[in-house]
Design an enzyme around this catalytic site. Structure first.
Site, PDB file in Angstrom:
ATOM      1  N   LYS A 203       0.843  -1.196   0.000  1.00 21.18           N
ATOM      2  CA  LYS A 203       0.000   0.000   0.000  1.00 21.18           C
ATOM      3  C   LYS A 203       0.878   1.244   0.000  1.00 21.18           C
ATOM      4  CE  LYS A 203      -1.868   2.820   2.790  1.00 21.18           C
ATOM      5  NZ  LYS A 203      -1.751   4.037   1.951  1.00 21.18           N
ATOM      6  N   GLU A 278       9.793   1.017  10.672  1.00 18.67           N
ATOM      7  CA  GLU A 278      10.882   1.970  10.451  1.00 18.67           C
ATOM      8  C   GLU A 278      10.249   3.334  10.575  1.00 18.67           C
ATOM      9  OE1 GLU A 278      12.915   4.621   9.244  1.00 18.67           O
ATOM     10  OE2 GLU A 278      12.743   3.882   7.192  1.00 18.67           O
ATOM     11  N   GLU A 409      10.156  15.481  15.257  1.00 18.20           N
ATOM     12  CA  GLU A 409      10.534  15.347  13.856  1.00 18.20           C
ATOM     13  C   GLU A 409       9.757  16.381  13.035  1.00 18.20           C
ATOM     14  OE1 GLU A 409       9.330  11.724  11.556  1.00 18.20           O
ATOM     15  OE2 GLU A 409      11.453  11.667  11.060  1.00 18.20           O
TER      16      GLU A 409
HETATM   17  P1  NAI Z   1       1.929   8.476   8.080  1.00 23.07           P
HETATM   18  O1  NAI Z   1       2.732   7.667   9.038  1.00 23.07           O
HETATM   19  O2  NAI Z   1       0.535   8.811   8.446  1.00 23.07           O
HETATM   20  O3  NAI Z   1       1.879   7.733   6.652  1.00 23.07           O
HETATM   21  C1  NAI Z   1       2.762   6.714   6.220  1.00 23.07           C
HETATM   22  C2  NAI Z   1       1.978   5.566   5.603  1.00 23.07           C
HETATM   23  O4  NAI Z   1       1.130   5.006   6.588  1.00 23.07           O
HETATM   24  C3  NAI Z   1       1.058   5.969   4.448  1.00 23.07           C
HETATM   25  O5  NAI Z   1       1.044   4.929   3.484  1.00 23.07           O
HETATM   26  C4  NAI Z   1      -0.302   6.067   5.122  1.00 23.07           C
HETATM   27  O6  NAI Z   1      -1.361   5.839   4.224  1.00 23.07           O
HETATM   28  C5  NAI Z   1      -0.211   4.941   6.137  1.00 23.07           C
HETATM   29  N1  NAI Z   1      -1.096   5.075   7.293  1.00 23.07           N
HETATM   30  C6  NAI Z   1      -1.503   6.211   7.916  1.00 23.07           C
HETATM   31  N2  NAI Z   1      -2.315   5.922   8.947  1.00 23.07           N
HETATM   32  C7  NAI Z   1      -2.434   4.574   8.991  1.00 23.07           C
HETATM   33  C8  NAI Z   1      -3.147   3.662   9.838  1.00 23.07           C
HETATM   34  N3  NAI Z   1      -3.889   4.104  10.848  1.00 23.07           N
HETATM   35  N4  NAI Z   1      -3.020   2.335   9.594  1.00 23.07           N
HETATM   36  C9  NAI Z   1      -2.260   1.882   8.588  1.00 23.07           C
HETATM   37  N5  NAI Z   1      -1.583   2.692   7.753  1.00 23.07           N
HETATM   38  C10 NAI Z   1      -1.653   4.021   7.949  1.00 23.07           C
HETATM   39  O7  NAI Z   1       2.754   9.792   7.772  1.00 23.07           O
HETATM   40  P2  NAI Z   1       2.179  11.229   7.296  1.00 23.07           P
HETATM   41  O8  NAI Z   1       0.940  11.566   8.053  1.00 23.07           O
HETATM   42  O9  NAI Z   1       2.103  11.214   5.831  1.00 23.07           O
HETATM   43  O10 NAI Z   1       3.350  12.167   7.775  1.00 23.07           O
HETATM   44  C11 NAI Z   1       3.371  12.657   9.099  1.00 23.07           C
HETATM   45  C12 NAI Z   1       4.753  12.675   9.663  1.00 23.07           C
HETATM   46  O11 NAI Z   1       5.238  11.359   9.716  1.00 23.07           O
HETATM   47  C13 NAI Z   1       5.785  13.420   8.852  1.00 23.07           C
HETATM   48  O12 NAI Z   1       5.770  14.786   9.119  1.00 23.07           O
HETATM   49  C14 NAI Z   1       7.043  12.760   9.337  1.00 23.07           C
HETATM   50  O13 NAI Z   1       7.435  13.339  10.563  1.00 23.07           O
HETATM   51  C15 NAI Z   1       6.631  11.329   9.588  1.00 23.07           C
HETATM   52  N6  NAI Z   1       7.003  10.439   8.466  1.00 23.07           N
HETATM   53  C16 NAI Z   1       8.116   9.668   8.601  1.00 23.07           C
HETATM   54  C17 NAI Z   1       8.543   8.880   7.559  1.00 23.07           C
HETATM   55  C18 NAI Z   1       9.760   8.046   7.670  1.00 23.07           C
HETATM   56  O14 NAI Z   1      10.379   7.716   6.657  1.00 23.07           O
HETATM   57  N7  NAI Z   1      10.152   7.612   8.841  1.00 23.07           N
HETATM   58  C19 NAI Z   1       7.836   8.861   6.279  1.00 23.07           C
HETATM   59  C20 NAI Z   1       6.628   9.658   6.245  1.00 23.07           C
HETATM   60  C21 NAI Z   1       6.260  10.422   7.316  1.00 23.07           C
END
Ligand code: NAI
Ligand code: MG
Length: 505
Positions: A203, A278, A409
């Protein structure tokens, strides 16, 4: 033209190939076929450089999740994939990597258009990275092994045993990836799982689903049997959450925010899924007094401004010894203000926009909170007035350890610089974080580096470099930065189960 002039070039038109691809009908890859979502619901996808909608993708519902899990289960339990030799798995993974290489220019363009990063960066980092991850992991398919052992089992006089441990694929894996390196993250997840013999449901992030869909076409072309890789575009809270809760999924692999990582870890407990996470980081860069100032300046700029700062390992806390603090900060501000912002497809662009309006607002609100808490902006510190989601490369000084800009972050081009005098003091400050993903040390003193490395609580420590990864180098975090290690031999632990066999002979 530079960042301070505020002028953002126009986004050039994409090639016909990319234009046709983004205009394709919203479809999901389930059981080797491109299918509609039953609800007909779609999600809009935007060009971050212009804010314009460029595509619609399908929003996978519960029904599609069920179908994808059933297809992955069937492909895992029997049929061509289950019967395939490791050497044949290796060959098909290589085939896929060759197709990525064949279409590298198109993939880099698509990634740039959807994520905002420059086409140049996508073509030297993301696309070859995806190719090389498949190649490296292909080799592991034929090298998975178990062990035999001697046992001392008592109670059966004269008994002899043949005891061994086999390593078996964990099963059906759901892989949820973020938007900062969409294609590379898909490769980091799919390649080891497929090498181990698992079947997958990928996904992609709702903001950046396009390169994963293009990869899906290459997966079909490479000849992976139906159901081995399924691709569901959809929202995290619905499609993602349904995968995490699904009893037919054996393992979840996730990269994204620590907040969602915690939700996933809790939810996966109900079905006792294997989970690898991660997550976020707040990586310190420690510049020792003897460091080469020029190298530290260039390194700090790359550490925080690469990919517009949207990197989990971004060097976002910069600790500089007092002796050279002013020089390094001055150099970094010079670098920050000379970076040319612009749309990713424009050749002269050095740094693209952030991925979304939401991310731009989040980053700007962190800059505001830093100012309110007493930090001083010495470079950047604001958006560019333009429809795209641009934020100027930003350097903050007068920061202290209690500020949100130092603790949380930001995931944008914002670095918090702090001065230190004493080594013990900087070690304590570097480790004073819920995160522990990575760190870097800048020095020409080998002994000082070696003494410092064991004191830093982080999954990766770089010396005189930052943000470098390799498929052979384990990657993951201490503390709230995650669970498990990807890449290298270590990743096989995430995609296999051990089976002890004890045979009375
Ligand atoms: P997010 O963690 O919400 O999204 C990442 C993935 O998780 C996306 O594919 C999203 O659709 C999925 N996701 C979101 N909620 C979920 C749930 N309840 N169950 C299963 N899957 C879910 O990240 P977002 O909101 O796009 O970004 C927010 C913050 O997260 C950023 O500002 C950054 O600080 C951090 N982040 C860190 C990343 C990393 O590489 N460690 C990558 C992206 C975001
Ligand atoms: Mg989120």
């Amino acid at each position: 033209m530079n960042a301070s002039s505020n002028a953002i070039a126009a986004q050039p038109n994409p090639s016909n190939k990319v234009r046709d691809f983004v205009a394709r009908k919203p479809r999901l890859l389930i059981n080797g076929e491109w299918v509609d979502s039953r609800s007909g619901k779609t999600i809009a996808v935007f060009d971050p450089a212009t804010g314009r909608e460029i595509a619609q993708v399908a929003d996978a519902g519960k029904e599609e999740v069920d179908r994808a899990v059933a297809a992955a289960r069937a492909a895992f339990e029997s049929g061509p994939w289950a019967d395939m030799t490791p050497a044949a798995r290796e060959a098909i993974l290589w085939k896929l990597s060759d197709l990525i290489e064949r279409d590298a220019a198109e993939l880099a363009e698509l990634e740039s258009l959807n994520n905002g990063k420059t086409r140049f960066m996508a073509s030297i980092i993301d696309v070859p990275g995806a190719r090389d991850w498949f190649r490296y992991m292909a080799g592991w398919a034929t090298k998975i092994e178990g062990t035999t052992m001697q046992t001392s089992i008592g109670g059966i006089p004269g008994a002899k045993f043949h005891t061994y441990v086999a390593r078996e694929a964990v099963g059906v894996v759901a892989q949820i990836v973020p938007w900062n390196f969409p294609l590379a993250m898909a490769a980091w997840k799919l390649a080891p799982a497929l090498a181990a013999g698992c079947t997958c449901i990928l996904k992609p992030a709702e903001q950046t689903p396009l390169s994963a869909l293009r990869l899906g076409e290459l997966i079909v072309e490479a000849g992976f049997p139906p159901g081995v890789v399924n691709i569901l575009t959809g929202l995290g809270e619905t499609t993602g959450a349904a995968l995490v809760a699904h009893p037919g999924v054996d393992k979840i692999a996730f990269t994204g925010s620590t907040e969602v990582g915690k939700i996933i870890n809790k939810s996966a407990t109900d079905t006792m899924k294997r989970v690898s996470l991660e997550l976020g980081g707040k990586s310190p860069m420690i510049v020792l007094p003897d460091a080469d100032v020029g190298a530290a300046v260039g390194g700090a700029a790359m550490a925080i401004f690469f990919n517009s700062g949207q990197v989990c390992t971004a060097g976002s806390r910069l600790y500089i010894h007092s002796k050279i603090f002013d020089k390094v900060v001055e150099g970094l501000c010079g670098a920050a203000s000379s970076i040319r912002l612009g749309p990713g497809l424009e050749q002269a662009t050095e740094m693209g926009p952030l991925v979304s309006k939401e991310q731009q607002e989040r980053v700007l609100s962190y800059i505001e909170s830093g100012k309110k808490e007493g930090a001083t902006v010495v470079a950047g510190g604001e958006a560019v007035s333009h429809p795209g989601y641009f934020v100027k490369p930003t350097v903050l000084v007068n920061c202290n350890p209690r500020m949100r800009v130092v603790r949380e972050e930001i995931f944008g081009p914002v670095v918090a610089a702090q001065r230190y005098d004493d080594l013990d003091e900087v070690v304590k400050a570097a480790n004073d974080s819920p995160f522990g993903l990575s760190a870097s040390i800048w020095t020409n003193n080998l002994s000082a580096a070696h003494r410092l490395i064991p004191r830093i609580k982080a999954g990766t420590v770089w010396v005189n470099c930052h943000n470098l990864v390799d498929p052979n180098m384990p990657f993951g975090g201490f503390k709230s930065s995650g669970v498990g290690r990807e890449h290298g031999r270590a990743v096989l632990d995430l995609y296999t189960e051990l089976k002890s066999v004890c045979m009375l002979v």
